[in-house]
Design a protein around this motif. Structure first.
Motif, PDB file in Angstrom:
ATOM      1  N   VAL A 179      -4.819   2.203  -0.985  1.00  0.00           N
ATOM      2  CA  VAL A 179      -4.323   2.357  -2.355  1.00  0.00           C
ATOM      3  C   VAL A 179      -3.049   1.528  -2.530  1.00  0.00           C
ATOM      4  CG1 VAL A 179      -3.478   3.995  -4.083  1.00  0.00           C
ATOM      5  CG2 VAL A 179      -5.289   4.686  -2.489  1.00  0.00           C
ATOM      6  N   SER A 182       0.832  -1.199   0.000  1.00  0.00           N
ATOM      7  CA  SER A 182       0.000   0.000   0.000  1.00  0.00           C
ATOM      8  C   SER A 182       0.871   1.256   0.000  1.00  0.00           C
ATOM      9  CB  SER A 182      -0.904   0.011   1.245  1.00  0.00           C
ATOM     10  OG  SER A 182      -0.131   0.253   2.403  1.00  0.00           O
ATOM     11  N   MET A 183       0.229   2.362  -0.319  1.00  0.00           N
ATOM     12  CA  MET A 183       0.929   3.647  -0.262  1.00  0.00           C
ATOM     13  C   MET A 183       1.453   3.903   1.149  1.00  0.00           C
ATOM     14  SD  MET A 183      -1.312   6.363  -2.485  1.00  0.00           S
ATOM     15  CE  MET A 183      -0.349   7.741  -1.878  1.00  0.00           C
ATOM     16  N   ARG A 184       0.659   3.560   2.131  1.00  0.00           N
ATOM     17  CA  ARG A 184       1.079   3.804   3.521  1.00  0.00           C
ATOM     18  C   ARG A 184       2.331   2.993   3.854  1.00  0.00           C
ATOM     19  NH1 ARG A 184      -2.394   5.255   8.613  1.00  0.00           N
ATOM     20  NH2 ARG A 184      -0.706   5.351  10.129  1.00  0.00           N
ATOM     21  N   THR A 219      -5.958  12.867  -5.772  1.00  0.00           N
ATOM     22  CA  THR A 219      -7.047  11.938  -5.475  1.00  0.00           C
ATOM     23  C   THR A 219      -7.936  12.538  -4.387  1.00  0.00           C
ATOM     24  OG1 THR A 219      -5.583  10.090  -5.993  1.00  0.00           O
ATOM     25  CG2 THR A 219      -7.620   9.567  -4.828  1.00  0.00           C
ATOM     26  N   LYS A 221      -0.081  11.415  -6.150  1.00  0.00           N
ATOM     27  CA  LYS A 221      -1.288  10.594  -5.977  1.00  0.00           C
ATOM     28  C   LYS A 221      -2.147  11.161  -4.852  1.00  0.00           C
ATOM     29  CE  LYS A 221      -3.966   6.975  -6.550  1.00  0.00           C
ATOM     30  NZ  LYS A 221      -4.847   6.869  -7.716  1.00  0.00           N
ATOM     31  N   LEU A 222      -1.517  11.535  -3.724  1.00  0.00           N
ATOM     32  CA  LEU A 222      -2.263  12.149  -2.619  1.00  0.00           C
ATOM     33  C   LEU A 222      -2.933  13.448  -3.057  1.00  0.00           C
ATOM     34  CD1 LEU A 222       0.095  11.679   0.464  1.00  0.00           C
ATOM     35  CD2 LEU A 222      -2.273  10.928   0.310  1.00  0.00           C
ATOM     36  N   LEU A 260      -8.301  11.380  -0.487  1.00  0.00           N
ATOM     37  CA  LEU A 260      -7.175  10.546  -0.076  1.00  0.00           C
ATOM     38  C   LEU A 260      -6.268  11.350   0.851  1.00  0.00           C
ATOM     39  CD1 LEU A 260      -5.716   7.810  -0.387  1.00  0.00           C
ATOM     40  CD2 LEU A 260      -4.486   8.782  -2.328  1.00  0.00           C
ATOM     41  N   ASP A 261      -5.956  10.760   2.002  1.00  0.00           N
ATOM     42  CA  ASP A 261      -5.014  11.368   2.928  1.00  0.00           C
ATOM     43  C   ASP A 261      -4.190  10.261   3.577  1.00  0.00           C
ATOM     44  OD1 ASP A 261      -6.584  10.240   4.980  1.00  0.00           O
ATOM     45  OD2 ASP A 261      -7.677  12.111   5.309  1.00  0.00           O
ATOM     46  N   CYS A 268      -4.634   6.107   3.100  1.00  0.00           N
ATOM     47  CA  CYS A 268      -3.824   5.719   1.935  1.00  0.00           C
ATOM     48  C   CYS A 268      -3.411   4.250   1.991  1.00  0.00           C
ATOM     49  CB  CYS A 268      -2.618   6.636   1.758  1.00  0.00           C
ATOM     50  SG  CYS A 268      -1.349   6.480   3.011  1.00  0.00           S
TER      51      CYS A 268
END
Length: 145
Positions: A73, A21-23, A62, A58-59, A65-66, A70
């Motif tokens: 994602v 994931s992004m995170r 989108t 991306k943040l 999205l935060d 995230c």
């Protein structure tokens, strides 16, 4: 010179999967203080490089999205601005240097596109510096100075 001399093996590199994931990417990049990380598929194939900028855009682009959400994602859904080209382990120094001019690191793959490591631009520059110093020393010795 064989480019394998400069190789940092995969075992010593932080890699991410497109399924991360992004995170996860943000946390690992922050922890290791990296601005870019190779993406490697489950079967070991190099798929690209994810950068802090890719995650930031991306943040930004989108809605809703935060950082708190995230984790939903996946990296495979994050557009990548740069395409860090890999080099085959059998490639020559000229190929490596031309890629390193535009990339902080050059991913290294084998004949099946499996990621085996990377070569950092820093080591290439240091190698070229040493060559220049040797030439300078040889020229000075040859002129009698």
């Amino acid at each position: 010179m064989n480019i394998a001399f400069f190789l940092v093996p995969k075992a010593e590199i932080i890699c991410l999967s497109p399924e991360n994931s992004m995170r996860q990417a943000l946390e690992r990049m922050e922890y290791h203080r990296y601005t870019a990380v190779p993406l490697v598929s489950g079967d070991g194939v190099y798929v690209g490089t994810i950068t802090e900028g890719d995650l930031l855009w991306k943040l930004k682009n989108t809605p809703g999205l935060d950082f708190e959400n995230c984790h939903r994602v996946l990296l495979e859904d994050v557009p990548r601005r740069l395409n860090n080209q890999p080099v085959n382990i059998q490639s020559n120094m000229e190929s490596l240097i031309s890629l390193a001019a535009a990339q902080n690191f050059v991913p290294v793959i084998d004949d099946q596109n499996v990621f085996i490591g990377m070569i950092r631009r820093r080591e290439i520059i240091e190698y070229c510096r040493e060559l220049m110093l040797k030439k300078t020393d040889a020229a000075a010795a040859g002129s009698g100075n």
